[in-house]
Scaffold this active site. Structure first.
Site, PDB file in Angstrom:
ATOM      1  N   HIS A  65      -0.786   4.423   6.941  1.00  0.00           N
ATOM      2  CA  HIS A  65      -0.009   5.253   6.062  1.00  0.00           C
ATOM      3  C   HIS A  65       0.260   6.783   6.562  1.00  0.00           C
ATOM      4  O   HIS A  65      -0.132   6.866   7.014  1.00  0.00           O
ATOM      5  CB  HIS A  65      -1.061   5.166   5.344  1.00  0.00           C
ATOM      6  CG  HIS A  65      -1.599   3.220   4.707  1.00  0.00           C
ATOM      7  ND1 HIS A  65      -2.473   2.786   5.350  1.00  0.00           N
ATOM      8  CD2 HIS A  65      -0.784   2.059   3.836  1.00  0.00           C
ATOM      9  CE1 HIS A  65      -3.272   1.687   4.646  1.00  0.00           C
ATOM     10  NE2 HIS A  65      -0.933   1.321   4.064  1.00  0.00           N
TER      11      HIS A  65
ATOM     12  N   ASP B 259      -3.490   7.467   8.278  1.00  0.00           N
ATOM     13  CA  ASP B 259      -4.211   6.134   8.327  1.00  0.00           C
ATOM     14  C   ASP B 259      -3.761   5.944   9.613  1.00  0.00           C
ATOM     15  O   ASP B 259      -2.493   5.935  10.028  1.00  0.00           O
ATOM     16  CB  ASP B 259      -5.675   6.294   7.765  1.00  0.00           C
ATOM     17  CG  ASP B 259      -4.907   5.174   7.115  1.00  0.00           C
ATOM     18  OD1 ASP B 259      -3.307   4.485   6.915  1.00  0.00           O
ATOM     19  OD2 ASP B 259      -5.296   4.102   5.627  1.00  0.00           O
TER      20      ASP B 259
ATOM     21  N   SER C  65       0.526  -1.270   0.546  1.00  0.00           N
ATOM     22  CA  SER C  65      -0.214   0.153  -0.292  1.00  0.00           C
ATOM     23  C   SER C  65       1.482   1.321   0.051  1.00  0.00           C
ATOM     24  O   SER C  65       0.411   2.607  -0.441  1.00  0.00           O
ATOM     25  CB  SER C  65      -1.378   0.424   1.049  1.00  0.00           C
ATOM     26  OG  SER C  65      -0.053  -0.055   2.411  1.00  0.00           O
TER      27      SER C  65
END
Ligand SMILES: *[C@@H]1O[C@H](CO)[C@@H](O)[C@H](O)[C@H]1NC(C)=O
Ligand SMILES: *[C@@H]1O[C@H](CO)[C@@H](O)[C@H](O)[C@H]1NC(C)=O
Ligand SMILES: *[C@@H]1O[C@H](CO)[C@@H](O)[C@H](O)[C@H]1NC(C)=O
Ligand SMILES: *[C@@H]1O[C@H](CO)[C@@H](O)[C@H](O)[C@H]1NC(C)=O
Length: 368
Positions: free
Chosen positions: A336, A333, A35
């Site tokens: 991340h 978040d 990610s």
């Protein structure tokens, strides 16, 4: 006869056009990983739960359109592409599956992004068990699957310009890889009795084989990013009464960096013409966490977008809290970085000193 020569003429014209394009000066960029580098791959996986194609992700884009990036805006893969001089970051491979061979080849000459959020070096990392809801559908694309997709792209290049020009092109291309955190998280959560040494031996063995697969396919220039101080992300701080970092996970991140370093050293002796640059993501992040103000961060503990304590009790979603000053937060978040943090990471990888990226930085790798 006439038809055959016409076909040959067309073929050589195509080769000329493609070569001109490849020689625009910038190396192509192929991105693999999780990610931290995903620019929308998982949007194409209907069974995936590792997705970010909903608000408030993307809140700082024009019209706040979510793209699948786990960020308020761009991520490090985007900023690295920009630093190399590209206007646009390479698109997700899965967005190109209906391209004609010609369009795919043209795109491949600039680069393609294979990174898939939630994925890992191990094939099973991030996959839902087949008996769970949604299980059995493709949830994330593991590193090996990303390499298989790269092979498809490579075949298209070979068909368009022949095997030798393809090898020459690939040897000048950059391969950026950012992966490993999810494997470590799963090991940490699994409480299994594999010793730390055994686990990192297995993980290193798998990573080395994947790098070898890429080398066998013609890759030569690697920009590798190790695992950041994952013990300090809000999701892990949540487990500590005072919101401190989880040192065991940080130890794992450091161990992983040491492991990759020795793997790259070994491969460098084995494969002629290999060049690499290893970003020490642990050192980069812990440096900012220990000393945030020079980087304009005032909050390095709490997620900008999320719910509950440290905004880390749920992912970022349309009902979550959203901080007003995204530039001042390290974390977007619970896992991340914000766009600002991702930009800082990319700039450091690109032109930072050996404390953060060694033996050369990414800009030197691009020119090597
Ligand atoms: C590719 O084409 C198929 C069939 O028309 C379609 O269902 C799919 O959404 C397309 N995929 C992309 C990424 O455009
Ligand atoms: C963990 O250890 C126990 C005994 O020490 C053994 O029976 C078990 O198979 C091990 N589990 C795994 C996942 O290796
Ligand atoms: C620092 O943060 C403030 C508040 O968000 C912002 O206005 C400013 O532009 C930032 N400065 C830099 C150098 O990024
Ligand atoms: C990193 O890259 C820059 C160019 O972008 C270069 O000037 C610099 O010397 C490099 N840093 C180190 C420590 O090698």
């Amino acid at each position: 006869m006439a038809e055959i020569s016409f076909a040959i003429l067309l073929l050589s014209l195509a080769t000329i056009i493609l070569n001109v394009n490849a020689d625009a000066g910038r190396p192509a960029v192929f991105i693999l990983g999780d990610s931290t580098a995903d620019v929308g791959t998982n949007n194409f996986l209907p069974g995936s739960q590792a997705r970010a194609d909903f608000p408030f992700n993307g809140v700082d884009f024009a019209f706040s359109i979510p793209t699948g990036r786990f960020s308020n805006g761009l991520n490090s893969a985007d900023f690295l592409a920009k630093l190399l001089g590209y206007e646009k970051s390479p698109p997700p491979y899965l967005s190109t599956v209906n391209y004609s061979r010609y369009s795919l080849t043209r795109q491949a000459l600039k680069g393609i992004n294979f990174a898939s959020g939630g994925s890992g070096i191990f094939r099973l990392t991030g996959q839902l068990p087949s008996d769970s809801p949604n299980g059995g559908k493709q949830n994330v694309i593991p590193m090996a699957g990303q390499i298989a997709q790269f092979e498809i792209v490579r075949s298209s290049l070979v068909a368009a310009m022949g095997p030798l020009p393809t090898l020459r092109f690939l040897s000048k291309s950059l391969f950026f890889i950012s992966i490993g955190s999810n494997d470590i998280f799963e090991y940490y959560r699994s409480n299994n009795n594999l010793s730390k040494e055994r686990f990192f031996a297995n993980l290193g063995f798998a990573y080395e084989n994947q790098l070898k697969a890429l080398l066998e396919l013609g890759a030569r220039k690697f920009g590798i990013i190790s695992v950041p101080s994952i013990g300090c992300c809000p999701s892990q701080r949540l487990n500590s009464p005072n919101g401190g970092c989880l040192e065991e996970l940080n130890d794992h991140a450091r161990a992983f960096h040491t492991k990759i370093k020795s793997i790259l050293c070994r491969l460098n002796e084995e494969y002629q013409g290999m060049k690499y640059s290893l970003g020490n993501a642990y050192e980069m992040t812990i440096n900012v966490i220990d000393n945030p103000l020079p980087y304009n961060f005032t909050n390095v503990k709490i997620a900008c977008c999320g719910v509950g304590r440290l905004n880390a009790e749920s992912n970022c979603n349309p009902n979550a809290n959203l901080c007003p000053s995204r530039n001042n937060y390290l974390f977007w978040d619970l896992f991340h970085p914000t766009e600002s943090a991702a930009q800082l990471a990319a700039v450091t990888l690109f032109s930072g000193p050996t404390r953060f990226v060694a033996p050369i930085n990414f800009s030197q790798l691009a020119q090597a």
